[in-house]
Design an enzyme around this catalytic site. Structure first.
Site, PDB file in Angstrom:
ATOM      1  N   ASN A   7       0.878  -1.172   0.000  1.00  0.00           N
ATOM      2  CA  ASN A   7       0.000   0.000   0.000  1.00  0.00           C
ATOM      3  C   ASN A   7       0.916   1.222   0.000  1.00  0.00           C
ATOM      4  O   ASN A   7       1.440   1.609   1.034  1.00  0.00           O
ATOM      5  CB  ASN A   7      -0.881  -0.054   1.256  1.00  0.00           C
ATOM      6  CG  ASN A   7      -1.814   1.142   1.353  1.00  0.00           C
ATOM      7  OD1 ASN A   7      -1.778   2.049   0.520  1.00  0.00           O
ATOM      8  ND2 ASN A   7      -2.642   1.145   2.390  1.00  0.00           N
ATOM      9  N   ARG A  95      -2.625  -2.094  -3.399  1.00  0.00           N
ATOM     10  CA  ARG A  95      -3.825  -1.300  -3.155  1.00  0.00           C
ATOM     11  C   ARG A  95      -3.789  -0.097  -4.104  1.00  0.00           C
ATOM     12  O   ARG A  95      -2.820   0.662  -4.107  1.00  0.00           O
ATOM     13  CB  ARG A  95      -3.840  -0.803  -1.720  1.00  0.00           C
ATOM     14  CG  ARG A  95      -5.029   0.083  -1.485  1.00  0.00           C
ATOM     15  CD  ARG A  95      -4.984   0.729  -0.130  1.00  0.00           C
ATOM     16  NE  ARG A  95      -6.188   1.502   0.063  1.00  0.00           N
ATOM     17  CZ  ARG A  95      -6.226   2.642   0.725  1.00  0.00           C
ATOM     18  NH1 ARG A  95      -5.145   3.137   1.277  1.00  0.00           N
ATOM     19  NH2 ARG A  95      -7.347   3.297   0.847  1.00  0.00           N
ATOM     20  N   HIS A 184     -13.136   2.685   0.391  1.00  0.00           N
ATOM     21  CA  HIS A 184     -13.118   1.656   1.441  1.00  0.00           C
ATOM     22  C   HIS A 184     -13.754   0.356   0.944  1.00  0.00           C
ATOM     23  O   HIS A 184     -14.204  -0.471   1.738  1.00  0.00           O
ATOM     24  CB  HIS A 184     -13.907   2.085   2.700  1.00  0.00           C
ATOM     25  CG  HIS A 184     -13.251   3.135   3.533  1.00  0.00           C
ATOM     26  ND1 HIS A 184     -13.981   4.073   4.248  1.00  0.00           N
ATOM     27  CD2 HIS A 184     -11.955   3.410   3.777  1.00  0.00           C
ATOM     28  CE1 HIS A 184     -13.149   4.859   4.897  1.00  0.00           C
ATOM     29  NE2 HIS A 184     -11.909   4.488   4.625  1.00  0.00           N
ATOM     30  N   HIS A 212     -17.877   1.585   8.352  1.00  0.00           N
ATOM     31  CA  HIS A 212     -16.419   1.616   8.539  1.00  0.00           C
ATOM     32  C   HIS A 212     -16.074   2.940   9.211  1.00  0.00           C
ATOM     33  O   HIS A 212     -16.197   4.012   8.617  1.00  0.00           O
ATOM     34  CB  HIS A 212     -15.739   1.494   7.169  1.00  0.00           C
ATOM     35  CG  HIS A 212     -14.242   1.584   7.211  1.00  0.00           C
ATOM     36  ND1 HIS A 212     -13.418   0.529   6.875  1.00  0.00           N
ATOM     37  CD2 HIS A 212     -13.411   2.609   7.536  1.00  0.00           C
ATOM     38  CE1 HIS A 212     -12.152   0.886   7.002  1.00  0.00           C
ATOM     39  NE2 HIS A 212     -12.119   2.153   7.388  1.00  0.00           N
ATOM     40  N   LEU A 213     -15.660   2.867  10.478  1.00  0.00           N
ATOM     41  CA  LEU A 213     -15.333   4.090  11.226  1.00  0.00           C
ATOM     42  C   LEU A 213     -13.868   4.056  11.629  1.00  0.00           C
ATOM     43  O   LEU A 213     -13.493   3.418  12.620  1.00  0.00           O
ATOM     44  CB  LEU A 213     -16.213   4.196  12.481  1.00  0.00           C
ATOM     45  CG  LEU A 213     -17.736   4.160  12.269  1.00  0.00           C
ATOM     46  CD1 LEU A 213     -18.454   4.159  13.607  1.00  0.00           C
ATOM     47  CD2 LEU A 213     -18.198   5.356  11.426  1.00  0.00           C
ATOM     48  N   GLY A 214     -13.011   4.694  10.855  1.00  0.00           N
ATOM     49  CA  GLY A 214     -11.592   4.814  11.206  1.00  0.00           C
ATOM     50  C   GLY A 214     -11.259   6.289  11.227  1.00  0.00           C
ATOM     51  O   GLY A 214     -12.067   7.096  11.698  1.00  0.00           O
ATOM     52  N   ASN A 215     -10.075   6.659  10.734  1.00  0.00           N
ATOM     53  CA  ASN A 215      -9.836   8.087  10.510  1.00  0.00           C
ATOM     54  C   ASN A 215     -10.743   8.565   9.400  1.00  0.00           C
ATOM     55  O   ASN A 215     -11.367   9.609   9.489  1.00  0.00           O
ATOM     56  CB  ASN A 215      -8.371   8.325  10.148  1.00  0.00           C
ATOM     57  CG  ASN A 215      -7.525   8.359  11.389  1.00  0.00           C
ATOM     58  OD1 ASN A 215      -7.891   8.997  12.377  1.00  0.00           O
ATOM     59  ND2 ASN A 215      -6.402   7.662  11.358  1.00  0.00           N
ATOM     60  N   GLY A 216     -10.788   7.768   8.312  1.00  0.00           N
ATOM     61  CA  GLY A 216     -11.803   7.978   7.294  1.00  0.00           C
ATOM     62  C   GLY A 216     -13.013   7.137   7.668  1.00  0.00           C
ATOM     63  O   GLY A 216     -12.864   6.071   8.266  1.00  0.00           O
ATOM     64  N   ARG A 245     -12.067  15.220   7.936  1.00  0.00           N
ATOM     65  CA  ARG A 245     -12.876  15.582   6.764  1.00  0.00           C
ATOM     66  C   ARG A 245     -14.309  15.905   7.180  1.00  0.00           C
ATOM     67  O   ARG A 245     -14.860  15.247   8.066  1.00  0.00           O
ATOM     68  CB  ARG A 245     -12.895  14.432   5.753  1.00  0.00           C
ATOM     69  CG  ARG A 245     -11.590  14.294   4.998  1.00  0.00           C
ATOM     70  CD  ARG A 245     -11.569  13.031   4.152  1.00  0.00           C
ATOM     71  NE  ARG A 245     -10.567  12.105   4.630  1.00  0.00           N
ATOM     72  CZ  ARG A 245     -10.510  10.820   4.318  1.00  0.00           C
ATOM     73  NH1 ARG A 245     -11.421  10.288   3.526  1.00  0.00           N
ATOM     74  NH2 ARG A 245      -9.568  10.064   4.794  1.00  0.00           N
ATOM     75  N   ASP A 286      -8.523  12.443  17.255  1.00  0.00           N
ATOM     76  CA  ASP A 286      -8.526  11.123  17.883  1.00  0.00           C
ATOM     77  C   ASP A 286      -9.755  11.002  18.787  1.00  0.00           C
ATOM     78  O   ASP A 286      -9.853  11.667  19.816  1.00  0.00           O
ATOM     79  CB  ASP A 286      -7.241  10.909  18.687  1.00  0.00           C
ATOM     80  CG  ASP A 286      -7.087   9.443  19.092  1.00  0.00           C
ATOM     81  OD1 ASP A 286      -8.115   8.794  19.394  1.00  0.00           O
ATOM     82  OD2 ASP A 286      -5.948   8.949  19.107  1.00  0.00           O
ATOM     83  N   GLY A 336     -15.117   1.614  14.996  1.00  0.00           N
ATOM     84  CA  GLY A 336     -16.203   0.624  14.948  1.00  0.00           C
ATOM     85  C   GLY A 336     -15.879  -0.647  15.711  1.00  0.00           C
ATOM     86  O   GLY A 336     -16.743  -1.248  16.353  1.00  0.00           O
ATOM     87  N   GLU A 388      -7.976  -5.215   5.323  1.00  0.00           N
ATOM     88  CA  GLU A 388      -7.918  -4.863   3.898  1.00  0.00           C
ATOM     89  C   GLU A 388      -6.750  -5.566   3.206  1.00  0.00           C
ATOM     90  O   GLU A 388      -6.854  -5.966   2.049  1.00  0.00           O
ATOM     91  CB  GLU A 388      -7.796  -3.346   3.748  1.00  0.00           C
ATOM     92  CG  GLU A 388      -9.100  -2.651   4.117  1.00  0.00           C
ATOM     93  CD  GLU A 388      -8.956  -1.175   4.378  1.00  0.00           C
ATOM     94  OE1 GLU A 388      -8.535  -0.803   5.498  1.00  0.00           O
ATOM     95  OE2 GLU A 388      -9.257  -0.388   3.482  1.00  0.00           O
TER      96      GLU A 388
HETATM   97  P1  ADP Z   1      -7.390   4.373   9.393  1.00  0.00           P
HETATM   98  O1  ADP Z   1      -8.653   4.939   8.837  1.00  0.00           O
HETATM   99  O2  ADP Z   1      -6.253   5.342   9.386  1.00  0.00           O
HETATM  100  O3  ADP Z   1      -7.044   2.982   8.876  1.00  0.00           O
HETATM  101  P2  ADP Z   1      -8.160   3.068  11.870  1.00  0.00           P
HETATM  102  O4  ADP Z   1      -9.214   2.225  11.266  1.00  0.00           O
HETATM  103  O5  ADP Z   1      -6.987   2.407  12.472  1.00  0.00           O
HETATM  104  O6  ADP Z   1      -7.684   4.225  10.916  1.00  0.00           O
HETATM  105  O7  ADP Z   1      -8.859   3.960  13.011  1.00  0.00           O
HETATM  106  C1  ADP Z   1      -8.152   4.941  13.684  1.00  0.00           C
HETATM  107  C2  ADP Z   1      -9.107   5.696  14.593  1.00  0.00           C
HETATM  108  O8  ADP Z   1      -9.700   4.776  15.498  1.00  0.00           O
HETATM  109  C3  ADP Z   1      -8.400   6.759  15.421  1.00  0.00           C
HETATM  110  O9  ADP Z   1      -8.946   8.015  15.117  1.00  0.00           O
HETATM  111  C4  ADP Z   1      -8.732   6.390  16.857  1.00  0.00           C
HETATM  112  O10 ADP Z   1      -9.172   7.509  17.537  1.00  0.00           O
HETATM  113  C5  ADP Z   1      -9.904   5.453  16.726  1.00  0.00           C
HETATM  114  N1  ADP Z   1      -9.956   4.508  17.828  1.00  0.00           N
HETATM  115  C6  ADP Z   1      -9.172   3.441  18.063  1.00  0.00           C
HETATM  116  N2  ADP Z   1      -9.531   2.837  19.232  1.00  0.00           N
HETATM  117  C7  ADP Z   1     -10.572   3.540  19.729  1.00  0.00           C
HETATM  118  C8  ADP Z   1     -11.389   3.438  20.904  1.00  0.00           C
HETATM  119  N3  ADP Z   1     -11.225   2.478  21.796  1.00  0.00           N
HETATM  120  N4  ADP Z   1     -12.345   4.362  21.079  1.00  0.00           N
HETATM  121  C9  ADP Z   1     -12.550   5.331  20.179  1.00  0.00           C
HETATM  122  N5  ADP Z   1     -11.823   5.481  19.069  1.00  0.00           N
HETATM  123  C10 ADP Z   1     -10.840   4.608  18.839  1.00  0.00           C
END
Ligand code: ADP
Length: 402
Positions: A7, A95, A184, A212-216, A245, A286, A336, A388
């Site tokens: 990636n 990727r 995603h 899907h709840l990450g940074n994105g 975003r 974060d 998530g 992924e």
């Molecule tokens: P990316 O989209 O970069 O792949 P990830 O899927 O690893 O990111 O998700 C990162 C996000 O997950 C960070 O913003 C972090 O705040 C959040 N995160 C990780 N663990 C927790 C948690 N226990 N509670 C709330 N948010 C969390």
């Protein structure tokens, strides 16, 4: 056989080496800050006895080719690697963020494919050129391996036109490719298959909403196993509120900022992609820190979380209308998978829609796939760890076996 998944970003390359078809991960890591004063390599080896060891190296690494050479040296290292020669890598799965309308499934990289990818770079100027660079350097080093491109957009190519078109004159779609593509896709596809398998459901009759709840962040409506709508659009800016975003906004904000606040398009781009979302609302992207501030009663954190959750719930409602019957709600990615608090807030008040979770299961601390709904819930509520890289390896495998 061994499949290397790459990636490549503009200043990083992440890698993972899989033994396939067994799906075990042998090595993983990343080179970051490529081209900066000091680059950082993080390398992990997953040993046969189940132990995991990590090493970090700081060094000057000028470009992607030099980075991949360093990675190969680690793969070959008698103590830290697991191959004897670069030829042991049967295939490299890459990727690629944007496949446009051209690529609805993975492809073996040929010169013609590379030309197409270059043409698509205007749709993802931050990502595709770096992904292309990754393919170029891998082709140079792994001369005996096949190179396969796996696209973030491909899974969403099943969306119907009334979902992906924008209500603007047709010529912008026809001449410029302006439509929703969604992203995603590899993650949504992976967790959908995992969820169907876990529930012993036939994938081609499985309906779900994948969150899907990450940074994105993005949310996808899945009907009969395929994507029929998703929250990201032309680029990964639309839809849910994300780390930095904005997600969906009234488009006139952009016009207003340009006209009345004297902001340039580049400034607005930077604002909406890098300085908005949770960061714009609270100064922090974060969610862990924001939840802590929420617990301390800070009003800004409360508003941000209310907005974040409200947007997800609105999309769940919309996608229930889109797919009719919902078999499962799937939570995945950093937030998530790890935040019981956010999952609880998302499900709160959705009981009349048949979505009822149990606190004990939601707050349980298992790793791996699990369900957290109560027996009265019409909809299964699943937490599914995404992977992924593994999905890219899975999608690369058939090209070797063919
Ligand atoms: P990316 O989209 O970069 O792949 P990830 O899927 O690893 O990111 O998700 C990162 C996000 O997950 C960070 O913003 C972090 O705040 C959040 N995160 C990780 N663990 C927790 C948690 N226990 N509670 C709330 N948010 C969390």
């Amino acid at each position: 056989m061994k499949i290397l998944v790459l990636n490549a970003g503009s200043s990083s390359i992440k890698y993972q080496l899989f033994e396939m078809p067994g799906q075990s991960v042998l090595l993983s890591g990343a080179v970051e800050k490529i081209g900066e004063e000091k680059s950082l390599i993080q390398h992990k080896i997953f040993r046969k006895d189940g132990s995991v060891e990590t090493q970090q190296i700081q060094d000057v690494i000028p470009d992607h080719l030099a980075s991949l050479r360093r990675i190969v040296n680690l793969l070959l290292d008698p103590e830290w690697g697991s191959i004897k020669s670069a030829d042991d890598i049967t295939a490299v799965g890459h990727r690629v963020v944007h496949g446009g309308e051209k690529f609805s499934r993975p492809v073996i990289v040929t010169d013609a494919v590379m030309d197409e990818l270059r043409k698509l770079s205007f749709l993802a100027p931050l990502h595709n050129p770096a992904n292309i660079k990754g393919i170029e350097v891998a082709s140079e080093i792994f001369t005996h391996s096949i190179q396969v491109a796996v696209f973030d957009t491909a899974f969403h190519q099943t969306m119907p036109d009334y979902a992906y078109r924008f209500a603007i004159p047709e010529r912008f779609y026809r001449d410029n490719g302006l439509r929703a593509y969604g992203f995603h896709g590899t993650s949504h596809q992976f967790v959908t298959k995992e969820a169907a398998r876990y529930l012993s459901a036939d994938l081609d009759q499985f309906n779900a909403i994948s969150i899907h709840l990450g940074n994105g962040c993005s949310i996808t409506a899945i009907k009969d196993g395929v994507s029929v709508d998703t929250s990201m659009g032309l680029t990964p800016l639309g839809g849910l509120i994300m780390g930095t975003r904005s997600g969906d906004i009234d488009p006139s904000l952009i016009i207003f900022m340009a006209k009345h606040l004297d902001m340039s398009i580049d400034q607005i781009d930077q604002l909406l992609n890098k300085e908005s979302g949770l960061k714009g609302l609270t100064g922090d992207n974060d969610l862990r820190n924001i939840i802590q501030r929420y617990d301390e009663g800070e009003s800004g954190a409360r508003l941000a979380i209310s907005m974040y959750v409200y947007r997800i719930r609105q999309y769940i409602g919309a996608y229930m209308a889109t797919i009719g019957r919902v078999d499962a709600l799937i939570f995945t990615a950093g937030v998530g998978e790890n935040s019981a608090f956010i999952r609880e807030k998302v499900c709160e008040g959705l009981e009349s829609l048949g979505i009822i979770q149990t606190k004990e299961l939601n707050e349980g601390n298992h790793s791996g796939i699990r369900n957290i709904e109560s027996p009265e819930s019409n909809v299964k509520i699943l937490v599914v760890p995404t992977n992924e890289e593994l999905e890219i390896a899975i999608q690369t495998l058939p090209f070797i076996e063919a």
